[in-house]
Scaffold this motif. Structure first.
Motif, mmCIF file in Angstrom:
data_model
loop_
_atom_site.group_PDB
_atom_site.id
_atom_site.type_symbol
_atom_site.label_atom_id
_atom_site.label_comp_id
_atom_site.label_asym_id
_atom_site.label_seq_id
_atom_site.Cartn_x
_atom_site.Cartn_y
_atom_site.Cartn_z
ATOM 1 N N THR A 36 0.857 -1.189 0.000
ATOM 2 C CA THR A 36 0.000 0.000 0.000
ATOM 3 C C THR A 36 0.898 1.245 0.000
ATOM 4 O O THR A 36 2.114 1.133 -0.104
ATOM 5 N N GLY A 37 0.300 2.411 0.146
ATOM 6 C CA GLY A 37 1.071 3.658 0.193
ATOM 7 C C GLY A 37 0.825 4.488 -1.057
ATOM 8 O O GLY A 37 0.337 3.975 -2.072
ATOM 9 N N ARG A 38 1.204 5.749 -0.980
ATOM 10 C CA ARG A 38 0.954 6.683 -2.090
ATOM 11 C C ARG A 38 1.685 6.270 -3.359
ATOM 12 O O ARG A 38 1.181 6.436 -4.465
ATOM 13 N N THR A 39 2.887 5.715 -3.197
ATOM 14 C CA THR A 39 3.690 5.325 -4.365
ATOM 15 C C THR A 39 2.931 4.342 -5.261
ATOM 16 O O THR A 39 3.105 4.355 -6.475
ATOM 17 N N ASP A 67 0.547 -6.090 4.884
ATOM 18 C CA ASP A 67 0.240 -5.656 6.249
ATOM 19 C C ASP A 67 -1.171 -5.078 6.384
ATOM 20 O O ASP A 67 -1.850 -4.843 5.377
ATOM 21 N N TYR A 80 -6.178 -0.920 5.176
ATOM 22 C CA TYR A 80 -5.526 -1.290 3.923
ATOM 23 C C TYR A 80 -6.466 -2.121 3.044
ATOM 24 O O TYR A 80 -6.316 -2.119 1.824
ATOM 25 N N GLY A 132 7.171 -1.275 -1.289
ATOM 26 C CA GLY A 132 7.588 0.124 -1.254
ATOM 27 C C GLY A 132 8.604 0.236 -0.128
ATOM 28 O O GLY A 132 9.038 -0.766 0.441
ATOM 29 N N ILE A 133 8.986 1.453 0.189
ATOM 30 C CA ILE A 133 9.875 1.637 1.340
ATOM 31 C C ILE A 133 9.367 2.842 2.133
ATOM 32 O O ILE A 133 8.991 3.858 1.556
ATOM 33 N N HIS A 138 11.504 0.836 6.339
ATOM 34 C CA HIS A 138 10.753 -0.413 6.513
ATOM 35 C C HIS A 138 10.222 -0.957 5.193
ATOM 36 O O HIS A 138 9.951 -0.219 4.259
ATOM 37 N N GLY A 140 6.916 -3.479 4.305
ATOM 38 C CA GLY A 140 5.737 -3.789 5.108
ATOM 39 C C GLY A 140 5.759 -2.831 6.282
ATOM 40 O O GLY A 140 6.025 -1.632 6.129
ATOM 41 N N PHE A 141 5.531 -3.359 7.465
ATOM 42 C CA PHE A 141 5.706 -2.548 8.678
ATOM 43 C C PHE A 141 6.835 -3.136 9.530
ATOM 44 O O PHE A 141 6.760 -3.161 10.752
ATOM 45 N N ASN A 165 2.305 8.291 8.364
ATOM 46 C CA ASN A 165 1.069 7.700 7.845
ATOM 47 C C ASN A 165 -0.197 8.349 8.405
ATOM 48 O O ASN A 165 -1.239 8.288 7.772
ATOM 49 N N LYS A 202 12.805 10.028 -0.756
ATOM 50 C CA LYS A 202 13.208 8.631 -0.510
ATOM 51 C C LYS A 202 14.661 8.373 -0.927
ATOM 52 O O LYS A 202 15.165 7.264 -0.760
HETATM 53 C C1 GLP Z 1 3.335 2.103 4.553
HETATM 54 C C2 GLP Z 1 3.344 0.627 4.160
HETATM 55 C C3 GLP Z 1 4.616 0.275 3.421
HETATM 56 C C4 GLP Z 1 4.905 1.287 2.327
HETATM 57 C C5 GLP Z 1 5.053 2.659 2.941
HETATM 58 C C6 GLP Z 1 5.451 3.739 1.937
HETATM 59 O O1 GLP Z 1 4.066 2.355 5.683
HETATM 60 N N1 GLP Z 1 3.204 -0.224 5.304
HETATM 61 O O2 GLP Z 1 4.476 -1.026 2.865
HETATM 62 O O3 GLP Z 1 6.076 0.936 1.645
HETATM 63 O O4 GLP Z 1 3.791 2.961 3.504
HETATM 64 O O5 GLP Z 1 4.381 4.575 1.631
HETATM 65 P P1 GLP Z 1 4.423 5.740 0.595
HETATM 66 O O6 GLP Z 1 4.407 5.137 -0.754
HETATM 67 O O7 GLP Z 1 3.152 6.493 0.882
HETATM 68 O O8 GLP Z 1 5.634 6.540 0.852
#
Ligand code: GLP
Length: 262
Positions: A36-39, A67, A80, A132-133, A138, A140-141, A165, A202
């Motif tokens: 998940t996440g914005r990316t 997660d 999620y 993602g990161i 991290h 996941g979490f 988050n 990032k």
């Molecule tokens: C959350 C998820 C991660 C994800 C991270 C990055 O923390 N648990 O799996 O990599 O968001 O999110 P974003 O893409 O919003 O930076």
């Protein structure tokens, strides 16, 4: 580990989607690990477009998310599960019964974690895990100090992750401080990992994860141990990498990438 640098976030998302589409075409009953996440939002839109325009077929695929927050009902817009429905599942032809996320409302959370691992095993393991990161490094979490051999479990979130988050919650105070996450060990067992990272903010953490020492302080650095991990970054996220020219040269010259070069 291999690193592919694309000119912007759009090109990085397009390439990631093309690799997922290829994997699905080769194996229609793919066990696909999702993040998940914005990316990931643009990536999921591209996959939905591929479904509608190119008939990319998800009907036999099975998905496992990394997660889920503890304590949020699935219908909560911040869960999620809701994220996945909104950004992907509602827009493709996947059988909803084959989409798995940990249940953050399970009465026995440890039993739920064990069940999640068993389910992954029952489906023969994850073929391709999208990652993602987070800013703390991290996956996941798996927050700093997550054991390299950790399995799916409950994890307390760091203040940095909560700050990062909770901005997505209408009321930041409602963000849970704990989550169920696949472990680093669970992720390392996936047959292939695909990490998508975009944006300047990032750059420092992705450089540490990819080129720095392997450390449980940055769980993404454990991916250096994975035999088949591809990291796709845009120019912004690549800006702190030391060996960018080398990674570019490989992508431009290796035969295996021929189909994916533009
Ligand atoms: C959350 C998820 C991660 C994800 C991270 C990055 O923390 N648990 O799996 O990599 O968001 O999110 P974003 O893409 O919003 O930076």
């Amino acid at each position: 580990m291999e690193v592919i640098i694309q000119k912007d976030a759009e090109a990085a998302s397009q390439l990631t989607a093309a690799l997922i589409a290829r994997a699905l075409e080769v194996k229609p009953h793919l066990a696909l690990g999702l993040a998940t996440g914005r990316t990931m939002e643009r990536l999921y839109s591209i996959l939905a477009e591929k479904h509608h325009q190119e008939r990319l077929d998800f009907s036999l695929a099975v998905t496992f998310n990394l997660d889920e927050y503890i304590g949020l009902p699935p219908e909560d817009p911040n869960s999620y599960r809701s994220y996945m429905n909104r950004h992907l599942f509602n827009r493709i032809n996947i059988d909803r019964r084959n989409t798995f996320l940990p249940n953050g409302l399970a009465p026995d959370l440890d039993a739920e974690c064990r069940l999640y691992e068993e389910r992954i095993r029952d489906f023969g393991g994850i073929d391709l895990q999208l990652l993602g990161i987070g800013r703390v490094g991290h996956i996941g979490f798996n927050e700093p100090l997550s054991a390299m051999q950790s399995r799916t479990r409950c994890k307390a979130l760091t203040p940095e992750t909560v700050a990062e988050n909770s901005r997505l919650f209408d009321d930041p105070a409602k963000m849970p401080k704990r989550a169920i996450t696949m472990g680093v060990g669970t992720i390392l067992e996936c047959k292939r990992c695909l990490m998508l990272v975009t944006g300047k903010e990032k750059a420092a953490i992705v450089a540490k994860a990819v080129e720095g020492p392997i450390t449980s302080m940055i769980s993404a650095s454990a991916l250096q141990l994975h035999p088949r991990c591809t990291v796709i970054v845009d120019e912004d996220a690549a800006s702190a990498l030391q060996h960018g020219e080398y990674y570019r040269w490989i992508f431009e010259n290796e035969e295996e990438w021929e189909h994916f070069r533009r």
